[in-house]
Design an enzyme around this catalytic site. Sequence first.
Site, PDB file in Angstrom:
ATOM      1  N   SER A  94      -4.675  -8.308   2.178  1.00  0.00           N
ATOM      2  CA  SER A  94      -3.623  -9.299   2.433  1.00  0.00           C
ATOM      3  C   SER A  94      -3.605  -9.846   3.860  1.00  0.00           C
ATOM      4  O   SER A  94      -3.438 -11.058   4.045  1.00  0.00           O
ATOM      5  CB  SER A  94      -2.256  -8.701   2.080  1.00  0.00           C
ATOM      6  OG  SER A  94      -2.132  -8.542   0.681  1.00  0.00           O
ATOM      7  N   CYS A 131      -4.623  -1.662   8.227  1.00  0.00           N
ATOM      8  CA  CYS A 131      -4.079  -0.385   8.678  1.00  0.00           C
ATOM      9  C   CYS A 131      -4.918   0.207   9.800  1.00  0.00           C
ATOM     10  O   CYS A 131      -6.089  -0.155   9.987  1.00  0.00           O
ATOM     11  CB  CYS A 131      -3.994   0.591   7.512  1.00  0.00           C
ATOM     12  SG  CYS A 131      -5.488   0.615   6.496  1.00  0.00           S
ATOM     13  N   GLY A 158      -0.241  -1.282   9.089  1.00  0.00           N
ATOM     14  CA  GLY A 158       0.329   0.034   8.859  1.00  0.00           C
ATOM     15  C   GLY A 158      -0.379   1.058   9.728  1.00  0.00           C
ATOM     16  O   GLY A 158      -1.469   0.803  10.256  1.00  0.00           O
ATOM     17  N   ASN A 217      -5.085   6.257   6.520  1.00  0.00           N
ATOM     18  CA  ASN A 217      -4.122   5.163   6.489  1.00  0.00           C
ATOM     19  C   ASN A 217      -2.951   5.531   5.584  1.00  0.00           C
ATOM     20  O   ASN A 217      -2.966   6.585   4.939  1.00  0.00           O
ATOM     21  CB  ASN A 217      -4.820   3.879   6.022  1.00  0.00           C
ATOM     22  CG  ASN A 217      -5.205   3.947   4.559  1.00  0.00           C
ATOM     23  OD1 ASN A 217      -5.546   5.011   4.036  1.00  0.00           O
ATOM     24  ND2 ASN A 217      -5.167   2.813   3.889  1.00  0.00           N
ATOM     25  N   CYS A 242      -1.955   4.841   2.612  1.00  0.00           N
ATOM     26  CA  CYS A 242      -2.203   5.187   1.193  1.00  0.00           C
ATOM     27  C   CYS A 242      -3.345   6.169   1.018  1.00  0.00           C
ATOM     28  O   CYS A 242      -3.752   6.470  -0.117  1.00  0.00           O
ATOM     29  CB  CYS A 242      -2.481   3.908   0.417  1.00  0.00           C
ATOM     30  SG  CYS A 242      -1.026   2.870   0.279  1.00  0.00           S
ATOM     31  N   GLU A 297      -6.587   6.311   1.416  1.00  0.00           N
ATOM     32  CA  GLU A 297      -7.957   6.080   0.957  1.00  0.00           C
ATOM     33  C   GLU A 297      -8.924   5.796   2.104  1.00  0.00           C
ATOM     34  O   GLU A 297     -10.136   5.941   1.940  1.00  0.00           O
ATOM     35  CB  GLU A 297      -8.012   4.931  -0.062  1.00  0.00           C
ATOM     36  CG  GLU A 297      -8.010   3.532   0.521  1.00  0.00           C
ATOM     37  CD  GLU A 297      -6.645   3.073   0.976  1.00  0.00           C
ATOM     38  OE1 GLU A 297      -6.542   2.000   1.579  1.00  0.00           O
ATOM     39  OE2 GLU A 297      -5.648   3.808   0.710  1.00  0.00           O
ATOM     40  N   PRO A 339      -5.375   0.313  -2.634  1.00  0.00           N
ATOM     41  CA  PRO A 339      -4.408  -0.348  -3.513  1.00  0.00           C
ATOM     42  C   PRO A 339      -4.635  -1.857  -3.494  1.00  0.00           C
ATOM     43  O   PRO A 339      -4.877  -2.438  -2.431  1.00  0.00           O
ATOM     44  CB  PRO A 339      -3.055   0.002  -2.885  1.00  0.00           C
ATOM     45  CG  PRO A 339      -3.309   1.127  -1.968  1.00  0.00           C
ATOM     46  CD  PRO A 339      -4.723   1.008  -1.520  1.00  0.00           C
ATOM     47  N   THR A 340      -4.592  -2.478  -4.656  1.00  0.00           N
ATOM     48  CA  THR A 340      -4.823  -3.923  -4.707  1.00  0.00           C
ATOM     49  C   THR A 340      -3.535  -4.715  -4.863  1.00  0.00           C
ATOM     50  O   THR A 340      -3.551  -5.931  -4.670  1.00  0.00           O
ATOM     51  CB  THR A 340      -5.808  -4.271  -5.839  1.00  0.00           C
ATOM     52  OG1 THR A 340      -5.365  -3.679  -7.054  1.00  0.00           O
ATOM     53  CG2 THR A 340      -7.194  -3.768  -5.498  1.00  0.00           C
ATOM     54  N   GLY A 341      -2.433  -4.058  -5.214  1.00  0.00           N
ATOM     55  CA  GLY A 341      -1.111  -4.677  -5.171  1.00  0.00           C
ATOM     56  C   GLY A 341      -1.093  -6.150  -5.506  1.00  0.00           C
ATOM     57  O   GLY A 341      -1.394  -6.571  -6.619  1.00  0.00           O
ATOM     58  N   THR A 342      -0.737  -6.958  -4.508  1.00  0.00           N
ATOM     59  CA  THR A 342      -0.594  -8.389  -4.749  1.00  0.00           C
ATOM     60  C   THR A 342      -1.927  -9.100  -4.922  1.00  0.00           C
ATOM     61  O   THR A 342      -1.977 -10.144  -5.583  1.00  0.00           O
ATOM     62  CB  THR A 342       0.179  -9.049  -3.595  1.00  0.00           C
ATOM     63  OG1 THR A 342      -0.376  -8.626  -2.357  1.00  0.00           O
ATOM     64  CG2 THR A 342       1.634  -8.668  -3.638  1.00  0.00           C
ATOM     65  N   ILE A 343      -3.021  -8.579  -4.346  1.00  0.00           N
ATOM     66  CA  ILE A 343      -4.279  -9.318  -4.523  1.00  0.00           C
ATOM     67  C   ILE A 343      -4.775  -9.214  -5.965  1.00  0.00           C
ATOM     68  O   ILE A 343      -5.437 -10.133  -6.456  1.00  0.00           O
ATOM     69  CB  ILE A 343      -5.371  -8.894  -3.515  1.00  0.00           C
ATOM     70  CG1 ILE A 343      -5.821  -7.454  -3.719  1.00  0.00           C
ATOM     71  CG2 ILE A 343      -4.928  -9.142  -2.091  1.00  0.00           C
ATOM     72  CD1 ILE A 343      -7.082  -7.115  -2.930  1.00  0.00           C
TER      73      ILE A 343
END
Length: 748
Positions: free
Chosen positions: A88, A104, A132, A284, A286, A288, A432-436
Amino acid sequence: MEARRENRELTDIELTENALAVLRKRYLKKNDRGEPVERPVDMFRRVAANIAEAELKFKPGEEGRALYEEYRGRFLRMMLERRFMPNSPTLMNAGRELQQLSACFVLPVEDSIDGIYDTLKHQAIIHKSGGGTGFAFSRLRPKNDIVRSTMGVSSGPVSFMAIYDASTDKIKQGGTRRGANMGILRVDHPDIEEFITCKNDNDQITNFNISVAVTDAFMEAVERDGEFELVNPRNGEVTKRVGARELFKKIAYGAWLNGEPGVVFIDRINADNPTPQFPIESTNPCSEAHLPPYDSCNLGSINLALFYDEERGDVDWDELRQTVRTAVRFLDNVIEQNNYPLPQIEEMSKGNRRIGLGVMGFADLLIKMGIPYDSEEGLAFAERVMRFIDEEAWEASRGLAAERGVFGHYEGSRHEARGDRVRNATVTTIAPTGTISLIAGCSGGIEPLYAVAFMRRQADMEMPDVNPEFVRVARERGFYSEELMKKVAEQGSVRGLEEVPEDVQRVWVTSHDISPEWHVRMQAAFQKHTSMGISKTINLPNEATVEDVERAYRLAYSLGCKGIAVYRDGSREEQVLSTGKTAKQPEPQPRHVSLAEARNGRPRTLTGVTKKIRTGHGPLYVTMNDDEFGPRECFIVLGKPGGTASAFSDALGRMISLALKHGATPAEISHQLKGIQDGHPAGVGPNAVLSVPDGVAKAMAEHYLVEEDTAEAREELPIIGACPDCGSGLTRQEGCVVCHSCGYSKCG
């Protein structure tokens, strides 16, 4: 004809309404009035052009200009076709004034006041830029240890985490939202037990995820049921010996209770660290991205769903190869174009050149290929796909090294020891791909589908929002009906629905249809061919035990995972206090008529119950008293007397009492207050408290309306709070918190 096709590819992108809404709200450039001044295609053009500018830094003159034009086109097409999306910050900031492109960072926390507060300042700078932060607090001396400079005693790591947490509350990421943090403590630190329990109350250290850095020595002690030494990091002295299994159970209990702490296998992470000259202490937010201090995340994901070749019934491996190689070049260019928030971060990021190419749409691809997620075939396919991506990414990195040179910290690296000249210390991670993934129109990361369908509110109506591929299959197979689609949306899953053929049920699995063992095994399958780590949620049913969590941890360790995060559905439940004979809930009360005159004054003594509810603003105490006619009054206490929160809660209690006095029923009051959200939820699952009024509604419903706890209500998909953007339920997926209604993601 070809020219028109080329023009269309470079100007059009297919986006859902939700994707467009997310882009307008968070990604597109805006004017002073907050109105978007660019279209989605303009955003992608902006990003492609800015990232391609790095080509000019390596090749001057006409050759550089030709490379710029070539890769600007390739980068743009790759994004417009939704085959690849960067993280993002790159979409938001590339080609704009901020130009901060990393998601991050990891910062060191030294065992000194100067070091602690220097890092606090750096955290604030990073959060202001939109990033982050991850921290290891393992270097800090334990609580009550001596501080010779003042002859006082230390307050310990957890106390300083609280300071970092408070700072996060005051600074919004990129001016739009509060930052995210990861706090890690080694399992052999003397304060480990305090750390494990520091988030047992959901209103403490709310801006941190926490994980325990578990060592091989600890896991070996757990297996043999031996003792384990806790060591003061200041002087290396053993301060205490504990039972390893007892400590292991405490870690598992915390995760069982509310999902915190997670676990990272720190020795395994460092065994695979390509730059051992820079040891890894933290990750970071999350977990990963495994990074040494001052390093940064540079992430992007490939949409696997778009590489299915329907004619062959297989992956288009040639297209995937080309996209992987173009994406690696894109991410390496990001390192050059990034405006780093600190000079130390720029030096480390350019020295290591870590990139993290990941995937999304994996569940969609499995469905297209007819492979169940929770099957040996699914595991084998996962390994095959990730091995291919990892190998091709390394080939691309070798090509870049030949063209641009090896990464700055190559000397002393494991790559140098192997004689492998590469451009990047790492090439793959699954973030995490969340919004993408919402923009790309695919499932998130390597997670199974969260649900086949949702009930989505549109124009004040609840409408079924069904996966379009499932609708297509249902129509082709002849079992489609509007009634079935609504049933699927209400349930989320197709398992157990007689109208759905068995083979379709087997392939269209959701995260809550899959046992924890299969979740862990899938994570391990991808980990075998991933440079860094994997962000994934291991879902457990509400009835899971602490022993189930322990088994998941042991399995993850034995299969080679580098970390694990579990989430037990509905696990952050409110705590209830009651006294005396009122501890037993009364029978549901009938509807009350106006009683103001009959009541005519308050009796000197009333009986009732006080319930303690955890809210995003601290503990809430709701006292409900009855008289001979039924529910009579409500007192609400929140915060310190004299404050705004206290005044608001007192006023709410008085109005509820007035309504009860005049005959309003608890059901009516609860209905009016239920679901109000203020952007600071507490807890998870159906019992998540969305605001103070919502907490009061839950207390009243629990005390008076026991008949509302129906099987139908329990079948709802679990939520963990309210979305700050749209107010819908948030869920936990990919090790992150996301909203399936509007696309909000806490991870970006």
